[in-house]
Motif scaffolding. Structure first.
Motif, short mmCIF file in Angstrom:
data_model
loop_
_atom_site.label_atom_id
_atom_site.label_comp_id
_atom_site.label_asym_id
_atom_site.label_seq_id
_atom_site.Cartn_x
_atom_site.Cartn_y
_atom_site.Cartn_z
N ILE A 229 0.87 -1.18 0.00
CA ILE A 229 0.00 0.00 0.00
C ILE A 229 0.90 1.23 0.00
N SER A 231 0.55 4.41 0.14
CA SER A 231 0.42 5.51 1.10
C SER A 231 0.86 5.12 2.51
N ARG A 232 1.26 3.85 2.69
CA ARG A 232 1.77 3.44 4.01
C ARG A 232 3.25 3.10 3.95
N LYS A 233 3.87 3.41 2.85
CA LYS A 233 5.26 3.02 2.61
C LYS A 233 6.17 3.36 3.80
N ASN A 234 7.02 2.42 4.16
CA ASN A 234 7.92 2.61 5.29
C ASN A 234 9.15 1.75 5.05
N LEU A 235 10.07 2.30 4.26
CA LEU A 235 11.20 1.48 3.82
C LEU A 235 12.15 1.12 4.95
#
Ligand code: SF4
Lengths: 256, 420
Positions: A229, A231-235
């Motif tokens: 998703i 808009s929830r990106k969290n690398l």
């Protein structure tokens, strides 16, 4: 006082025999070292330990009594870390265990017990990761093949997991770093040493793998992409869960 | 099977399923038998993680994204103009087996839009599970999403083949649900849930008498709520959760921060931030209820209806209850140790074990892995250097926030800046 260097073959049984030796000859300041790590040192007594299954078993059995099932498992896990000097940490734990009348495996205030439990935790984390990150590819010989290069020697620890799970397919999990693997032939698991072509690590080759193999890898890669998703990106979190050093095994991380 | 066609379907039907946050593949006790494929008896394994940091352990897809309903928060809703697709039963079976054999997944999570009616859809979901179990001798994990309104008959069958069943509540209050999902009513969720709950109870009692009783949904039921789509507060959300845990023996409630997907005046606009920090606080609260022995009323109540965003709920509780502290780590019982901010259950167990050998001091606690930057204000140990100042809750909170670099700090600052 001078150290006595006990040189052993690097196997777990060999290590147990070194422990046996320490008690048999009452060595006061022993230092256990793998033959592969030994460099000639002046002013040290050295002894070469001969691995003897029977002696190893005697040590193992009394450790089981002293440390319990979980305790000996901890010792074994930590041993498989192959970390430099881990043998001597374990030797201290074993000495403490033999001296004490109660089980000491949970005495985390003891420096060596704590150290061992930390190493054990690292090894079990990698064991768990290998159970997750092994990716089988179906070869033309109908064997599901996976290659790994773990930091620690976890292959012996993951055998049962895969044997229970893939009882109806032939598989090989091969440790490229240590050059040995496990082969399940639908009945038993054997240790194998293979001459592998360099190409084996690249996923795209159709020399070894079935045609549909590439299709499934593609489907898996696509699936991986569509579950994200944006808009929830969290690398940062992503990299923490899937450390970069493991990416090379993961088909979903391959650039093709 | 045709690769190109499957590829297209998979892209559409995985994309539509990704908003379901349930990912657990643990808690089942199905072991490999007769040399079959798979084993769901171990604790779950995440095989990879998406770029948004969530775990991937199951092949999570919709059977179809055709739907006769029009729930405002859902991409699959009837009025949304998107490409539609539907898998055949056999296609889902093949994908699952081939992914499982390559060690990509722990099993299948199958959900669906509603085509025709509830039972017609549910029947197909059950057919997939049945085929996997009976024809493929598959012992991996299967989670089926129950279709609201599905009949008791089908729910009974579903539980015979699935490890877990779920119905998503979606909206925490009945009023919110009416607003956003006019076709749905709460009774339609409750019915299949109740059926599954009763079957599980019956299974357990029969199992005691007859060992060979077939398994029924061994990993239990779960549900999901969307957070921040309607205006409910944290107390309403968590009391709903608590109700479902208590009365339906749910294994898990998932909280899913609403991801804006449509320009509907009833919903937050496209582009508004996903309330990830709030979601995290709800999960923390959920943990306190399930593993730390807290009652919901202690954390949320009439005078405290929302969770703090800047500190975790346990710390929040401790600061409101300073009279319970300090706790002596060398003598306190497990319940009270679990209530100390900075002490996780792991540390609690380590302390209980280690203190049988030594009186623990700060050094020991540090080595054990206690987060002293938080815990130090709430405990005493075998050392006379402890906090002697009579600090107010605000002061403690300030000191802790000063010294902690939470992974959420950056998130907090972006979410807070919305209010500037
Ligand atoms: S019934 Fe389910 S799939 Fe259909 S619109 Fe509502 S939430 Fe979406």
């Amino acid at each position: 006082m001078q150290n006595t260097l006990l040189i052993y073959d690097g196997s777990f049984d060999g290590f147990l025999c070194a422990v046996f030796y320490v008690y048999e000859y009452n060595v006061v300041t022993p230092k256990i070292i793998k033959a592969s790590q030994y460099q000639e040192q002046l002013f040290s007594n050295t002894e070469t330990i001969i691995t003897d299954k029977e002696k190893a078993n005697r040590v193992w059995n009394s450790l089981k009594i002293k440390c319990g099932k979980r305790g000996v498992a901890q010792l074994y896990y930590a041993f498989l870390s192959e970390l430099y000097n881990v043998e001597n940490t374990l030797l201290e734990v074993i000495k403490y265990a033999f001296k004490s009348t109660t089980s000491i495996m949970k005495d985390y205030a003891n420096m060596y017990v704590l150290e061992m439990s930390k190493i054990t935790k690292k090894v079990s984390r990698e064991k768990h990761r290998m159970e997750a990150f092994v990716r089988f590819r179906l070869t033309k010989d109908e064997v599901y093949f996976a290659n790994i290069e773990p930091d620690f020697n976890v292959l012996p620890l993951i055998e049962t997991h895969f044997r229970k799970r893939y009882a109806d397919q032939q598989w090989i999990i091969y440790d490229l770093k240590r050059n040995y693997g496990l082969y399940y032939n639908l009945n038993t698991v054997e240790i194998v040493v293979l001459e592998l072509s360099k190409n084996i690590t690249t996923n795209t080759t159709s020399e070894f793998f079935t045609d549909t193999e590439l299709e499934f890898q593609q489907l898996w890669k696509d699936y991986f992409k569509s579950t994200n998703i944006e808009s929830r990106k969290n690398l940062k979190l992503h990299n923490q869960h899937v450390p970069k050093r493991y990416w090379k095994y993961l088909s979903e991380k391959q650039p093709f | 099977m045709s690769f190109e066609r499957i590829k297209e379907k998979l892209n559409i039907l995985a994309d539509a399923a990704k908003y379901d946050v349930s990912c657990s593949s643990s808690g089942s006790n199905r072991t490999n038998k007769n040399k079959g494929l798979g084993d769901a008896s171990s604790s779950g394994i995440c095989h990879t993680y998406t770029e948004d940091g969530r775990c991937v352990s199951l092949l999570k897809i919709l059977l179809t994204n055709h739907c006769i309903f029009d729930c405002a928060y859902c991409v699959t809703r009837k009025s949304n103009d998107i490409k539609r697709a539907a898998f055949k039963v056999q296609e889902v079976v093949d994908l699952t087996i081939n992914f499982y054999r390559r060690n990509y997944i722990e099993g299948l999570f199958l959900s669906s839009g509603i085509f025709k009616n509830a039972d017609y859809t549910m029947e197909r979901l059950v057919a997939v599970a049945k085929k996997l179990r009976l024809e493929e001798n598959f012992n991996g994990y299967i989670h089926l999403k129950s279709i609201p309104g599905a009949s008791d008959e089908l729910m009974r069958e579903a539980g015979l083949y699935a490890d877990r069943l779920s119905v998503n509540i979606e909206i925490p209050t009945e009023k919110g649900l009416k607003l956003l999902a006019p076709d749905k009513n709460r009774a339609d969720f409750i019915k299949p849930m109740l059926k599954v709950k009763n079957e599980i109870i019956q299974y357990k009692s029969e199992k005691k008498l007859i060992k060979s009783t077939p398994k029924y949904a061994p990993a239990g039921q779960s549900t999901q709520m969307i957070i921040g789509a309607t205006g409910e507060n944290d107390m309403q959300i968590m009391y709903t959760s608590n109700h479902f845990y208590k009365h339906f023996n749910l294994k898990r409630v998932y909280y899913s921060g609403y991801v804006p997907i449509s320009n509907d005046s009833r919903l937050p606009q496209i582009g508004s931030a996903v309330p990830m920090l709030r979601e995290n606080r709800l999960y923390q609260t959920d943990w306190l209820l399930r593993f730390y022995g807290f009652n919901i009323e202690e954390i949320l109540n009439a005078s405290h209806q929302n969770l703090d965003l800047d500190i975790d709920p346990k710390l929040g509780w401790a600061l409101r209850n300073l009279h319970e502290f300090p706790v002596d780590v060398n003598t306190a019982d497990k319940r009270m140790l679990a209530r100390v901010p900075g002490l996780g259950m792991r540390s609690v167990h380590k302390i209980l074990n280690a203190r049988r050998f030594n009186k623990l001091n700060w050094e020991h606690l540090k080595k054990i892995g206690v987060a002293l930057n938080r815990a130090q204000y709430f405990i005493v140990c075998a050392s006379n250097q402890f906090e002697r100042r009579d600090l107010t809750p605000e002061h403690i909170k300030g000191l802790i926030l000063q010294n902690s670099k939470s992974k959420y700090t950056s998130m907090l600052s972006t979410q807070m800046s919305l209010f500037n």
